[in-house]
Scaffold this active site. Structure first.
Site, PDB file in Angstrom:
ATOM      1  N   ASP A   1      -4.710   6.697   4.540  1.00  0.00           N
ATOM      2  CA  ASP A   1      -3.771   5.864   5.300  1.00  0.00           C
ATOM      3  C   ASP A   1      -4.464   4.686   5.994  1.00  0.00           C
ATOM      4  O   ASP A   1      -3.908   3.591   6.054  1.00  0.00           O
ATOM      5  CB  ASP A   1      -3.059   6.733   6.350  1.00  0.00           C
ATOM      6  CG  ASP A   1      -1.928   5.989   7.041  1.00  0.00           C
ATOM      7  OD1 ASP A   1      -1.115   5.381   6.334  1.00  0.00           O
ATOM      8  OD2 ASP A   1      -1.866   6.018   8.289  1.00  0.00           O
TER       9      ASP A   1
ATOM     10  N   HIS B   1      -7.438  -0.583   5.557  1.00  0.00           N
ATOM     11  CA  HIS B   1      -7.649  -1.397   6.753  1.00  0.00           C
ATOM     12  C   HIS B   1      -9.096  -1.358   7.275  1.00  0.00           C
ATOM     13  O   HIS B   1      -9.694  -2.390   7.546  1.00  0.00           O
ATOM     14  CB  HIS B   1      -6.712  -0.951   7.878  1.00  0.00           C
ATOM     15  CG  HIS B   1      -5.280  -0.822   7.445  1.00  0.00           C
ATOM     16  ND1 HIS B   1      -4.702  -1.667   6.535  1.00  0.00           N
ATOM     17  CD2 HIS B   1      -4.303   0.060   7.789  1.00  0.00           C
ATOM     18  CE1 HIS B   1      -3.436  -1.315   6.352  1.00  0.00           C
ATOM     19  NE2 HIS B   1      -3.172  -0.276   7.092  1.00  0.00           N
TER      20      HIS B   1
ATOM     21  N   HIS C   1      -1.943  -5.497   5.225  1.00  0.00           N
ATOM     22  CA  HIS C   1      -1.435  -6.374   6.288  1.00  0.00           C
ATOM     23  C   HIS C   1      -2.497  -6.689   7.346  1.00  0.00           C
ATOM     24  O   HIS C   1      -2.359  -7.648   8.090  1.00  0.00           O
ATOM     25  CB  HIS C   1      -0.146  -5.812   6.905  1.00  0.00           C
ATOM     26  CG  HIS C   1      -0.345  -4.676   7.841  1.00  0.00           C
ATOM     27  ND1 HIS C   1      -0.526  -3.379   7.430  1.00  0.00           N
ATOM     28  CD2 HIS C   1      -0.393  -4.632   9.200  1.00  0.00           C
ATOM     29  CE1 HIS C   1      -0.665  -2.608   8.488  1.00  0.00           C
ATOM     30  NE2 HIS C   1      -0.581  -3.333   9.583  1.00  0.00           N
TER      31      HIS C   1
ATOM     32  N   LYS D   1       0.842  -1.185   0.000  1.00  0.00           N
ATOM     33  CA  LYS D   1       0.000   0.000   0.000  1.00  0.00           C
ATOM     34  C   LYS D   1       0.884   1.244   0.000  1.00  0.00           C
ATOM     35  O   LYS D   1       2.033   1.135   0.429  1.00  0.00           O
ATOM     36  CB  LYS D   1      -0.940  -0.005   1.198  1.00  0.00           C
ATOM     37  CG  LYS D   1      -0.237   0.080   2.548  1.00  0.00           C
ATOM     38  CD  LYS D   1      -1.135   0.557   3.631  1.00  0.00           C
ATOM     39  CE  LYS D   1      -1.255   2.065   3.589  1.00  0.00           C
ATOM     40  NZ  LYS D   1      -1.170   2.691   4.912  1.00  0.00           N
TER      41      LYS D   1
HETATM   42  C1  BG6 Z   1      -0.165   1.387   8.213  1.00  0.00           C
HETATM   43  C2  BG6 Z   1      -0.317   2.880   8.275  1.00  0.00           C
HETATM   44  O1  BG6 Z   1      -0.735   0.884   7.032  1.00  0.00           O
HETATM   45  O2  BG6 Z   1      -0.824   0.810   9.327  1.00  0.00           O
HETATM   46  C3  BG6 Z   1       0.242   3.430   9.574  1.00  0.00           C
HETATM   47  O3  BG6 Z   1       0.399   3.475   7.184  1.00  0.00           O
HETATM   48  C4  BG6 Z   1      -0.368   2.713  10.747  1.00  0.00           C
HETATM   49  O4  BG6 Z   1       0.026   4.823   9.677  1.00  0.00           O
HETATM   50  C5  BG6 Z   1      -0.284   1.201  10.573  1.00  0.00           C
HETATM   51  O5  BG6 Z   1       0.343   3.097  11.905  1.00  0.00           O
HETATM   52  C6  BG6 Z   1      -1.065   0.478  11.647  1.00  0.00           C
HETATM   53  O6  BG6 Z   1      -0.799  -0.874  11.572  1.00  0.00           O
HETATM   54  P1  BG6 Z   1      -0.918  -1.805  12.855  1.00  0.00           P
HETATM   55  O7  BG6 Z   1      -0.676  -3.175  12.347  1.00  0.00           O
HETATM   56  O8  BG6 Z   1       0.132  -1.329  13.817  1.00  0.00           O
HETATM   57  O9  BG6 Z   1      -2.284  -1.584  13.384  1.00  0.00           O
END
Ligand code: BG6
Length: 484
Positions: free
Chosen positions: A234, A239, A177, A147
């Site tokens: 973002d 997500h 992810h 991404k």
């Molecule tokens: C990323 C974002 O995709 O996901 C970040 O770019 C964010 O800004 C992160 O902090 C959060 O991932 P996780 O797995 O820590 O919840």
């Protein structure tokens, strides 16, 4: 068959922080397919050994107490480095020779992992295509795209077109992810491997769904990227919408890539497009107070670091049920949770009489960091007449299963190697997600639409987000799970 993972942009942060630690962990747990090699590509001139040493250090740091130096020594010889300019066509002849030497005569499945800056995606894809490296004559050839996949619908479509000129859709793995997280996959298990939840998982019983991804982290040194992204691009486009589709989708007939993704796409297609005036009423945006002091952030920055949006899914199951999504940086704690808020009991015969406001049932899916599920329900307080109190049934992965939760990248890298795309986004899915986000993003470009509210770090975002919920007669589930 042997496997090669070719990482473009290998000197970047992702390789040392996520990719190599994940591959090493798979190796240590004997889950990495035999004969897997990793080839790193970037401009910095390292020898194989210098790069291995650098990775040993970062892997030890990120894996923590599970790092085993002996296991690393066994794993390290499978790591190679091929310095050069991957944005220059001339680079690829040398790369092909190096890969041929490493792979020998064996049939090899190759994964090209694009971890370069997004503006370079198209160039690298073109060069891979021109060098004939996407042809599958000597084994599968797959490409992983990190991404952000585009920055709006138009750029995502352009990137899809470019990819499809070189790769077939079955070779393309668009990574998010969040889908590699065990608890996110568990949403499907909870819903579709149990029979008691499905009958109530709909508009007849559910008042609304809240999906929160809060982070206590600030933007820190990532301003260069974050200024052009903001919280919508973002966190929401990828997500949060992924969490929403898993929560809202119908049961696929099989657990395979197309069946799962078909159902997710149906959800995204049913999301009601937001009209410009609804962007004003149905979204909230905020910025933490110290954001403009972060290095690289312009003094006048209007970039949102907090967002809350209300979406409706226009289908039989969810008609009229709001999905309230929110995410923010510099919040009270790190927590990602999905809350299914049920309707209140239709008639209350206890304290306060029929119209008394009683907390209704809630199912809380804790995605991270206290992975688990809680069901909240009313209980009689002993020896207090018919006094009631909200209590809960609490399941945590930590109590029921041993070991640490694996990092999302372990599962995802393994799936790419094995050719399973169920947990990756398809072209139509990414484009639909952008078509939901774009109207909001366009609205937010208008000053004051809605007003950008400043908020203090360490709380739950702008006060306006709380008031917005109150006006709907609802309440955010502001809760920092306690890790035992
Ligand atoms: C990323 C974002 O995709 O996901 C970040 O770019 C964010 O800004 C992160 O902090 C959060 O991932 P996780 O797995 O820590 O919840």
């Amino acid at each position: 068959m042997s496997h090669t993972i070719v990482i473009f942009g290998a000197s970047g942060d992702l390789t040392g922080r996520k990719l190599v630690p994940a591959l090493y962990e798979l190796f240590r747990k004997k889950r990495l397919p035999e004969n897997t090699r990793v080839v790193g590509i970037s401009r910095t001139k390292y020898s194989h050994d210098q790069w291995r040493d650098k990775l040993a250090e970062s892997t030890a740091r990120y894996v923590g107490e599970d790092f085993d130096a002996d296991a690393w020594r066994q794993f390290a010889p499978a790591i190679f480095y091929q310095p050069g300019d991957a944005d220059k066509a001339e680079y690829y002849a040398g790369l092909q020779t190096a890969l041929a030497e490493i792979e020998g005569e064996q049939e090899t499945s190759r994964v090209y992992y694009l971890s370069v800056a997004p503006p370079l995606y198209e160039t690298v894809i073109n060069h891979i295509g021109a060098a004939g490296m996407a042809d599958e004559d000597y084994g599968p050839r797959r490409i992983v795209i990190e991404k952000p996949f585009g920055s709006d619908l138009e750029s995502a479509q352009a990137l899809n077109r470019r990819l499809h000129q070189v790769f077939d859709e079955h070779q393309i793995y668009r990574i998010d992810h969040y889908l590699g997280k065990e608890t996110v996959q568990n949403v499907l298990v909870l819903r579709f491997a149990n029979s008691i939840f499905e009958p109530i998982w709909n508009r007849n019983y559910v008042d609304h769904v809240q999906i929160t991804a809060a982070e206590d982290l600030t933007v820190g040194s990532r301003a260069a990227y974050y200024e052009s992204a903001g919280v919508l691009r973002d966190m929401f486009q990828n997500h949060l919408l992924q969490l929403m589709t898993f929560t809202a989708m119908e049961a696929p007939a099989r657990f395979d890539a197309d069946a799962v993704r078909d159902e997710k796409v149906k959800v995204l297609r049913s999301v009601r497009a937001m009209k410009p005036e609804e962007v004003y009423t149905d979204t909230i945006r905020g910025q933490y107070r110290k954001y403009r002091d972060e290095p690289g952030v312009p003094e006048e920055s209007e970039t949102a670091t907090f967002g809350a949006i209300k979406l409706y899914i226009d289908n039989w199951r969810w008609q009229g049920v709001p999905f309230l999504l929110r995410s923010g940086k510099a919040m009270s704690c790190r927590t990602t949770q999905i809350v299914i808020q049920f309707r209140p009991a239709p008639h209350m015969m206890f304290e306060g009489g029929p119209r008394a406001a009683f907390g209704a049932n809630r199912l809380v899916i804790q995605v991270q960091p206290a992975e688990g599920i809680q069901l909240h329900f009313q209980t009689k307080v002993p020896e207090a007449g018919m006094k009631l109190r909200m209590t809960d049934l609490n399941f945590t992965f930590r109590e029921k299963f041993s070991g640490r939760m694996p990092e999302a990248y372990q599962r995802l890298l393994l799936d790419v190697m094995q050719g399973d795309a169920s947990l990756f986004s398809r072209a139509d899915e990414v484009e639909l997600a952008w078509s939901i986000i774009d109207p909001i993003q366009r609205g937010w470009q208008r000053p004051g639409w809605p007003p950008l509210e400043l908020y203090e770090a360490g709380g739950w975002g702008p006060p306006g987000a709380t008031e917005w919920m109150c006006r709907q007669n609802r309440e955010w589930f502001d809760y920092c799970p306690v890790l035992k």
